[in-house]
Design an enzyme around this catalytic site. Structure first.
Site, mmCIF file in Angstrom:
data_model
loop_
_atom_site.group_PDB
_atom_site.id
_atom_site.type_symbol
_atom_site.label_atom_id
_atom_site.label_comp_id
_atom_site.label_asym_id
_atom_site.label_seq_id
_atom_site.Cartn_x
_atom_site.Cartn_y
_atom_site.Cartn_z
ATOM 1 N N GLY A 54 -1.020 -1.134 -8.082
ATOM 2 C CA GLY A 54 -0.696 -2.674 -8.126
ATOM 3 C C GLY A 54 1.052 -2.945 -7.867
ATOM 4 O O GLY A 54 1.419 -1.775 -9.106
ATOM 5 N N CYS A 82 -3.432 4.746 -10.378
ATOM 6 C CA CYS A 82 -2.056 3.649 -10.714
ATOM 7 C C CYS A 82 -2.444 2.075 -11.742
ATOM 8 O O CYS A 82 -2.981 2.866 -12.996
ATOM 9 C CB CYS A 82 -1.470 4.337 -9.687
ATOM 10 N N TYR A 83 -2.088 1.947 -11.169
ATOM 11 C CA TYR A 83 -2.354 0.607 -12.248
ATOM 12 C C TYR A 83 -3.675 0.242 -12.190
ATOM 13 O O TYR A 83 -4.117 0.114 -13.737
ATOM 14 C CB TYR A 83 -2.589 -0.945 -11.199
ATOM 15 N N HIS A 168 -1.170 9.554 -7.116
ATOM 16 C CA HIS A 168 -1.851 8.723 -5.969
ATOM 17 C C HIS A 168 -2.785 9.715 -4.794
ATOM 18 O O HIS A 168 -1.971 10.282 -4.331
ATOM 19 C CB HIS A 168 -1.152 7.861 -4.862
ATOM 20 N N GLU A 170 -5.170 9.515 -2.569
ATOM 21 C CA GLU A 170 -5.232 8.533 -1.294
ATOM 22 C C GLU A 170 -4.202 9.579 -1.037
ATOM 23 O O GLU A 170 -3.989 9.467 1.017
ATOM 24 C CB GLU A 170 -5.571 7.666 -1.383
ATOM 25 N N GLY A 224 -6.645 -5.309 26.998
ATOM 26 C CA GLY A 224 -6.357 -3.739 27.940
ATOM 27 C C GLY A 224 -5.926 -2.615 26.286
ATOM 28 O O GLY A 224 -6.184 -2.080 26.656
ATOM 29 N N ASP A 227 -8.976 -2.331 21.213
ATOM 30 C CA ASP A 227 -9.613 -3.661 20.026
ATOM 31 C C ASP A 227 -11.231 -3.943 21.333
ATOM 32 O O ASP A 227 -12.206 -4.524 21.064
ATOM 33 C CB ASP A 227 -9.006 -4.532 19.838
ATOM 34 N N SER A 228 -10.078 -4.941 21.929
ATOM 35 C CA SER A 228 -11.001 -6.338 23.071
ATOM 36 C C SER A 228 -11.781 -5.393 24.148
ATOM 37 O O SER A 228 -12.775 -5.476 24.180
ATOM 38 C CB SER A 228 -9.610 -7.405 23.564
ATOM 39 N N LYS A 368 -8.514 1.365 12.856
ATOM 40 C CA LYS A 368 -8.432 1.508 14.094
ATOM 41 C C LYS A 368 -8.469 2.851 14.407
ATOM 42 O O LYS A 368 -9.361 3.021 15.471
ATOM 43 C CB LYS A 368 -6.956 0.984 14.110
#
Ligand code: XMP
Length: 512
Positions: A54, A82-83, A168, A170, A224, A227-228, A368
């Site tokens: 953070g 970290c934080y 980190h 990640e 198109g 996601d949709s 995503k």
């Protein structure tokens, strides 16, 4: 269902990345606000807690924190990053000092204790850090498990269930970062991989069937984008012909987009597709409008108006399906309430509450790349799931100044050339977005013996993980040359091609 891991968000820039990595390791994870920790821990499905990084310092007054009594009472493993590392030190009586210099970037770390978190990790590894404060003394009874070359404590543990790292794990720049997270999940939380996005399809469909009444209809705006389209396919599998998809051709779309969407949805068995050709309506509204935010506002409002008009003509519609995905929903420190408005976003996943319908958001818990996996499993073609993100206001945000037919045509054709060349050379899948930008500046060209004042097309190709930050892609010169020649040869009125070499920040990805 297996146990999940909650990531407590202290506003760090990598919070989403932590959750994604955990999911990639086959364990479902969710991001929560610090004040919601109690609720999560009361649910018996939480098997581990990760405290994120953070921007604040735990030494500041009113720095965000968690209920340490609660953490001590429950027998759930905790990893502070970290934080989160500073917070654990502070909460259990360790000592932290405020650094005068920010340590940022790659740091070599020596591992002292290879049990649990560092199992299978070599004695030395490069890690990624970004911090001011440092833990100088761990809480009593805790041990230091690694130190940096400068002697800074880079990780510690109580040797039971609390672990923390200054760096980190990640972030891809941290060597063995995956291994460290995997160790936390498997060795410390004792959770084996159990979750994958593709396996959720049947429960998503069932969930929709349980919600939507037998006679009720669902509408869905499709753009198109992945996601949709994925939303539409999932809903159609649940309610069949009671799904009505609405596709609005704003005239601001990519080349052949409308045709592609029509074909795709048809091939995927979606029968009710209403296509609205509104290009002249949008162009008319945009005439003379030069200011970027104004353009966005007009397009957003017009889109909603048209959608509502169209939806009102379908009887017995009770539900609106939206392609909202997880990052749209979860605020992180940087995108939160207090962030300045850089651009007002519009997309078809974000129709207003004004539409008095119940909402279905089948992708609301997915990132995503996970949506892409679901799309693949559903048989949605690659051209859709592997396609770069495209902004809701379309080419209008890639045209600087007024949007008119001429600039639109240039922008659309040039973007298509860029995409084609990148696909051919294998670069397309390695970049976040690649497109052309057209403005009003002119460049004198010679076409045969003629002098011509033509348009300048700027190529914008960026690499990014989530669109929040981005770096310009170092495209090889031969490819730039090929694209540039094709653009000036194939598109009349273009006399100059340039390449955008600014990263985000300071530049945004789209010019408007
Ligand atoms: P910027 O230009 O803000 O873009 O750096 C970051 C990412 O967001 C996309 N973008 C949008 N997406 N509606 C969308 O759905 C919008 O109004 C919009 N504006 C920008 C952009 O393409 C990039 O990936």
């Amino acid at each position: 269902m297996g146990l999940k891991v909650v990531v407590v968000d202290f506003g760090g820039q990598y919070t989403h990345l932590i959750a994604r990595r955990v999911r990639e390791l086959g364990v479902y994870s969710e991001i929560i606000e610090p004040e919601n920790l109690q609720t999560s821990l009361n649910n018996l499905d939480t098997g581990g807690v990760i405290l994120s990084g953070g921007p604040r310092s735990v030494l500041e007054p009113n720095a965000p924190t968690i209920n340490f009594n609660l953490l001590s009472e429950l027998d759930i493993p905790v990893l502070g990053i970290c934080y989160g590392h500073h917070l654990l030190a502070k909460g259990f009586g360790g000592e932290i000092v405020k650094g005068s210099l920010r340590e940022y970037g790659r740091t070599k770390v020596k591992v002292i204790n290879r049990e649990n978190l560092f199992h299978g990790v070599p004695d030395e590894l490069w890690t990624w850090m970004s911090h001011w404060d440092t833990v100088v003394k761990p809480p009593s009874g805790w041990i230091v498990t690694s130190i940096s070359e400068k002697g800074i404590i880079t990780s510690m543990t109580d040797n039971k269930r609390f672990y923390s790292t200054q760096f980190h794990p990640e972030v891809s720049h941290t060597e063995y970062g995956y291994r460290i997270l995997e160790n936390f999940l498997k060795r410390i939380c004792r959770i084996e991989p159990w979750w994958s996005p593709g396996d959720q399809i049947s429960s998503i469909i069932e969930d929709i069937q349980n919600k939507v009444g037998k006679e009720e209809k669902v509408i869905c705006a499709v753009s198109g984008g992945v996601d949709s389209v994925t939303t539409a396919v999932l809903v159609s599998k649940a309610v069949g012909d009671r799904l009505y998809c609405i596709f609005i051709d704003t005239g601001l779309l990519r080349k052949n987009e409308r045709q592609n969407v029509e074909n795709t949805l048809k091939n995927l068995g979606i029968k009710n597709l209403i296509v609205i050709d509104a290009s002249s309506r949008f162009l008319e509204k945009l005439r003379g409008v030069k200011e970027a935010e104004q353009k966005r506002k007009i397009i957003g409002e017009e889109f909603i108006k048209l959608f509502e008009e169209t939806a009102a003509k379908i009887e017995n519609v009770r539900w609106l399906a939206q392609g909202t995905i997880y990052p749209d929903r979860i605020e992180s420190g940087r995108t939160g309430k207090h962030a300045a408005l850089i651009k007002s976003h519009h997309n078809v996943g974000g129709l207003p509450e004004k539409v008095s319908l119940n909402i279905i958001e089948p992708l609301r818990d997915f990132y995503k790349d996970e949506v892409r996996m679901i799309a693949r499993k559903l048989g949605i073609p690659r051209e859709i799931w592997a396609r770069h993100p495209f902004p809701g206001p379309g080419l209008a945000v890639r045209i600087i100044g007024e949007v008119n037919e001429e600039k639109l045509e240039i922008c659309r054709e040039a973007s298509n050339i860029i995409e084609e060349e990148l696909v051919k050379s294998g670069v397309y899948d390695n970049v976040w977005q690649a497109f052309a930008v057209v403005g009003d500046d002119k460049w004198v060209g010679v076409m045969g013996d003629e002098r011509l004042e033509g348009y300048i097309v700027t190529i914008r190709i960026v690499e990014s993980i989530d669109g929040m930050t981005a770096d310009w892609h170092r495209l090889n010169y031969d490819l730039i040359d090929r694209i540039s020649r094709r653009i000036t040869n194939e598109i009349p009125k273009v006399t100059m091609v340039t390449y955008a070499v600014s990263s985000k920040p300071p530049s945004t990805i789209e010019p408007c």
